[in-house]
Design a protein around this motif. Structure first.
Motif, PDB file in Angstrom:
ATOM      1  N   GLU A 125       5.066  -0.772   5.485  1.00 39.24           N
ATOM      2  CA  GLU A 125       4.684  -2.113   4.844  1.00 39.24           C
ATOM      3  C   GLU A 125       3.315  -2.464   5.595  1.00 39.24           C
ATOM      4  O   GLU A 125       2.557  -2.836   4.726  1.00 39.24           O
ATOM      5  CB  GLU A 125       5.804  -3.150   5.268  1.00 39.24           C
ATOM      6  CG  GLU A 125       7.153  -3.219   4.558  1.00 39.24           C
ATOM      7  CD  GLU A 125       8.096  -4.077   4.531  1.00 39.24           C
ATOM      8  OE1 GLU A 125       7.965  -4.777   5.871  1.00 39.24           O
ATOM      9  OE2 GLU A 125       8.947  -4.258   3.977  1.00 39.24           O
ATOM     10  N   TYR A 128       0.869  -0.156   3.961  1.00 41.76           N
ATOM     11  CA  TYR A 128       0.246  -0.480   2.464  1.00 41.76           C
ATOM     12  C   TYR A 128      -0.332  -1.837   2.451  1.00 41.76           C
ATOM     13  O   TYR A 128      -1.432  -2.086   1.749  1.00 41.76           O
ATOM     14  CB  TYR A 128       1.711  -0.939   1.717  1.00 41.76           C
ATOM     15  CG  TYR A 128       1.536  -1.423   0.281  1.00 41.76           C
ATOM     16  CD1 TYR A 128       0.828  -0.695  -0.532  1.00 41.76           C
ATOM     17  CD2 TYR A 128       1.778  -2.720  -0.157  1.00 41.76           C
ATOM     18  CE1 TYR A 128       0.862  -1.248  -1.895  1.00 41.76           C
ATOM     19  CE2 TYR A 128       1.696  -3.366  -1.121  1.00 41.76           C
ATOM     20  CZ  TYR A 128       1.119  -2.733  -2.037  1.00 41.76           C
ATOM     21  OH  TYR A 128       0.935  -3.123  -3.310  1.00 41.76           O
ATOM     22  N   ASP A 129       0.114  -2.951   3.172  1.00 38.46           N
ATOM     23  CA  ASP A 129      -0.684  -4.316   3.294  1.00 38.46           C
ATOM     24  C   ASP A 129      -1.997  -3.914   3.766  1.00 38.46           C
ATOM     25  O   ASP A 129      -3.182  -4.827   3.161  1.00 38.46           O
ATOM     26  CB  ASP A 129      -0.047  -5.004   4.291  1.00 38.46           C
ATOM     27  CG  ASP A 129       1.523  -5.656   3.655  1.00 38.46           C
ATOM     28  OD1 ASP A 129       1.672  -5.390   2.398  1.00 38.46           O
ATOM     29  OD2 ASP A 129       2.340  -6.123   4.536  1.00 38.46           O
ATOM     30  N   LYS A 132      -4.327  -2.671   0.739  1.00 40.35           N
ATOM     31  CA  LYS A 132      -4.313  -3.473  -0.370  1.00 40.35           C
ATOM     32  C   LYS A 132      -5.374  -4.558  -0.001  1.00 40.35           C
ATOM     33  O   LYS A 132      -5.970  -5.185  -0.760  1.00 40.35           O
ATOM     34  CB  LYS A 132      -2.850  -3.957  -0.397  1.00 40.35           C
ATOM     35  CG  LYS A 132      -2.757  -5.189  -1.734  1.00 40.35           C
ATOM     36  CD  LYS A 132      -1.488  -5.479  -1.995  1.00 40.35           C
ATOM     37  CE  LYS A 132      -1.427  -6.357  -3.200  1.00 40.35           C
ATOM     38  NZ  LYS A 132      -2.293  -7.543  -3.232  1.00 40.35           N
ATOM     39  N   GLU A 149      -1.397   3.287  -4.431  1.00 37.31           N
ATOM     40  CA  GLU A 149      -0.055   3.627  -5.138  1.00 37.31           C
ATOM     41  C   GLU A 149       0.550   4.484  -4.193  1.00 37.31           C
ATOM     42  O   GLU A 149       2.016   4.256  -4.003  1.00 37.31           O
ATOM     43  CB  GLU A 149      -0.448   4.273  -6.591  1.00 37.31           C
ATOM     44  CG  GLU A 149       0.832   4.684  -7.346  1.00 37.31           C
ATOM     45  CD  GLU A 149       1.481   3.069  -7.643  1.00 37.31           C
ATOM     46  OE1 GLU A 149       2.886   3.290  -7.920  1.00 37.31           O
ATOM     47  OE2 GLU A 149       0.778   2.044  -7.729  1.00 37.31           O
ATOM     48  N   ARG A 152       2.088   2.325  -1.475  1.00 34.83           N
ATOM     49  CA  ARG A 152       3.392   1.497  -1.834  1.00 34.83           C
ATOM     50  C   ARG A 152       4.468   2.153  -2.349  1.00 34.83           C
ATOM     51  O   ARG A 152       5.663   1.748  -1.957  1.00 34.83           O
ATOM     52  CB  ARG A 152       2.971   0.791  -3.542  1.00 34.83           C
ATOM     53  CG  ARG A 152       3.923  -0.169  -3.958  1.00 34.83           C
ATOM     54  CD  ARG A 152       3.341  -0.923  -4.939  1.00 34.83           C
ATOM     55  NE  ARG A 152       2.654  -0.247  -6.329  1.00 34.83           N
ATOM     56  CZ  ARG A 152       1.406  -0.354  -6.417  1.00 34.83           C
ATOM     57  NH1 ARG A 152       0.747  -1.135  -5.910  1.00 34.83           N
ATOM     58  NH2 ARG A 152       0.893   0.282  -7.584  1.00 34.83           N
ATOM     59  N   ARG A 155       6.346   2.709   0.790  1.00 35.52           N
ATOM     60  CA  ARG A 155       7.187   1.703   1.369  1.00 35.52           C
ATOM     61  C   ARG A 155       8.383   1.232   0.560  1.00 35.52           C
ATOM     62  O   ARG A 155       9.314   0.962   1.126  1.00 35.52           O
ATOM     63  CB  ARG A 155       6.057   0.331   0.962  1.00 35.52           C
ATOM     64  CG  ARG A 155       6.598  -0.832   1.827  1.00 35.52           C
ATOM     65  CD  ARG A 155       6.007  -2.205   1.000  1.00 35.52           C
ATOM     66  NE  ARG A 155       6.324  -2.157  -0.631  1.00 35.52           N
ATOM     67  CZ  ARG A 155       5.871  -3.134  -1.464  1.00 35.52           C
ATOM     68  NH1 ARG A 155       5.080  -4.127  -0.993  1.00 35.52           N
ATOM     69  NH2 ARG A 155       5.887  -2.655  -2.910  1.00 35.52           N
ATOM     70  N   ASP A 156       8.097   1.646  -0.794  1.00 38.28           N
ATOM     71  CA  ASP A 156       9.697   1.454  -1.363  1.00 38.28           C
ATOM     72  C   ASP A 156      10.745   2.329  -1.186  1.00 38.28           C
ATOM     73  O   ASP A 156      11.959   2.094  -0.892  1.00 38.28           O
ATOM     74  CB  ASP A 156       9.156   1.623  -3.020  1.00 38.28           C
ATOM     75  CG  ASP A 156       8.337   0.521  -3.493  1.00 38.28           C
ATOM     76  OD1 ASP A 156       8.146  -0.491  -2.800  1.00 38.28           O
ATOM     77  OD2 ASP A 156       7.513   0.752  -4.477  1.00 38.28           O
TER      78      ASP A 156
END
Length: 329
Positions: A125, A128-129, A132, A149, A152, A155-156
């Motif tokens: 997370e 990714y943050d 982004k 992408e 992300r 992270r998922d």
């Protein structure tokens, strides 16, 4: 032989009682009647068959209520009961294990994996943050769309791993599934009932005196096979000793249950007291078809009396006696 002899004696005494009853009708001042002692025997048997292993009593022996009189071979019921108890213990242990869930060490391992997955999720997370934010601030050359992408997706995936391990940990703490636990409980209940049934069968392989009394006869010897329901011992409790005599039809209105009588025996100087307990509603010998005043006097009715406690030991089935209705000899 003993039974047939006693039956013959009873028939003979009944005939004598009829003669005495008829002749006594003409002698209203003498109210005694011939009778005899009747014994209602108790035949002790087991509902199950087996070899007679022990005969604890002998003929003529006095026994007490609850005393063990004989024992049959307890097998195979005893062996099956032992095996079923072991199966019951196994079923109970299995049910207890299902209710406990997994072992503490297994739960600790899942908990450690969950902690690691949460740390990985936190890092994914954060990565990714940060990328982004760079792209949102206009640094598209620093972070491409495909790179964003990819972070992300990482992270998922980390979030899914955390959710999976959390569910696995909860399941490990719950124990077995409800339907599996219910099936295990039913198995424990069924085996418990089976153990009780087999233990009851083992208990039935021995004969216990239902009341105190005298052993009249032993019908099998040790080592013989006794069929299911076949009597092994016959005994006579004191309360099953009755005094039976007959009175003419004209005397019935003067007799009632509860009346006291006196009994005289050969060789016994003192009379024995007794209480009338039964009056037959049917005549023992009935003239054919039509009654008249002449043949009505031939009707006799069976009367039974119970001797007082403590006096029964002087009475033996088939023994002749005289019964005095008014207590005067």
């Amino acid at each position: 032989m003993a039974k047939s002899t006693r039956r013959f004696a009873g028939v003979l005494l009944t005939g004598l009682a009829v003669v005495q009853a008829l002749t006594s009708c003409a002698k209203e001042d003498v109210r005694y009647y011939q009778g005899y002692v009747e014994g209602e025997y108790v035949y002790l048997a087991s509902p199950l068959g087996g070899e007679l292993k022990e005969l604890a009593v002998a003929r003529g022996q006095t026994v007490e209520a609850g005393e063990v009189l004989f024992r049959l071979d307890p097998n195979p019921e005893a062996l099956e009961a032992s095996e079923t108890k072991q199966r019951l213990d196994q079923a109970r242990a299995k049910l207890a294990d299902m209710n406990k869930g997994q072992r503490p060490s297994e739960i600790a391992a899942i908990d450690a994996r969950l902690a690691s997955a949460r740390a990985a999720l936190e890092q994914a997370e954060h990565d990714y943050d940060r990328r982004k934010k760079l792209r949102d601030e206009g640094h598209a050359d620093a972070v491409s769309a495909s790179e964003l992408e990819r972070f992300r997706t990482a992270r998922d995936v980390a979030a899914s791993e955390v959710a999976m391990l959390a569910a696995e940990l909860e399941t490990a703490k719950l124990g077995g599934r409800p339907d599996a636990v219910a099936a295990a409980e039913n198995e424990v209940g069924a085996l418990g009932v089976r153990v009780q049934e087999l233990e009851w069968k083992v208990e039935q392989k021995q004969g216990v005196a239902p009341a105190g009394g005298i052993v009249q006869d032993t019908l099998y010897r040790v080592g013989e096979f006794v069929g299911a329901g076949r009597p092994v011992i016959s005994m006579l409790p004191p309360e099953n000793v009755k005094i039976r005599f007959f009175v003419p039809e004209s005397l019935l209105p003067t007799i009632a249950a509860g009346d006291r009588v006196e009994v005289r025996l050969d060789g016994v100087e003192a009379s024995l007291p007794a209480t009338i307990s039964f009056l037959s509603t049917e005549s023992e010998f009935t003239p054919p078809v039509i009654y008249s005043k002449e043949n009505r006097a031939k009707l006799v009715y069976r009367i039974e009396a119970t001797p007082d406690a403590g006096r029964v030991n002087r009475l033996r089935p088939g023994q002749p006696l005289e019964v005095y209705l008014d207590g005067s000899q």
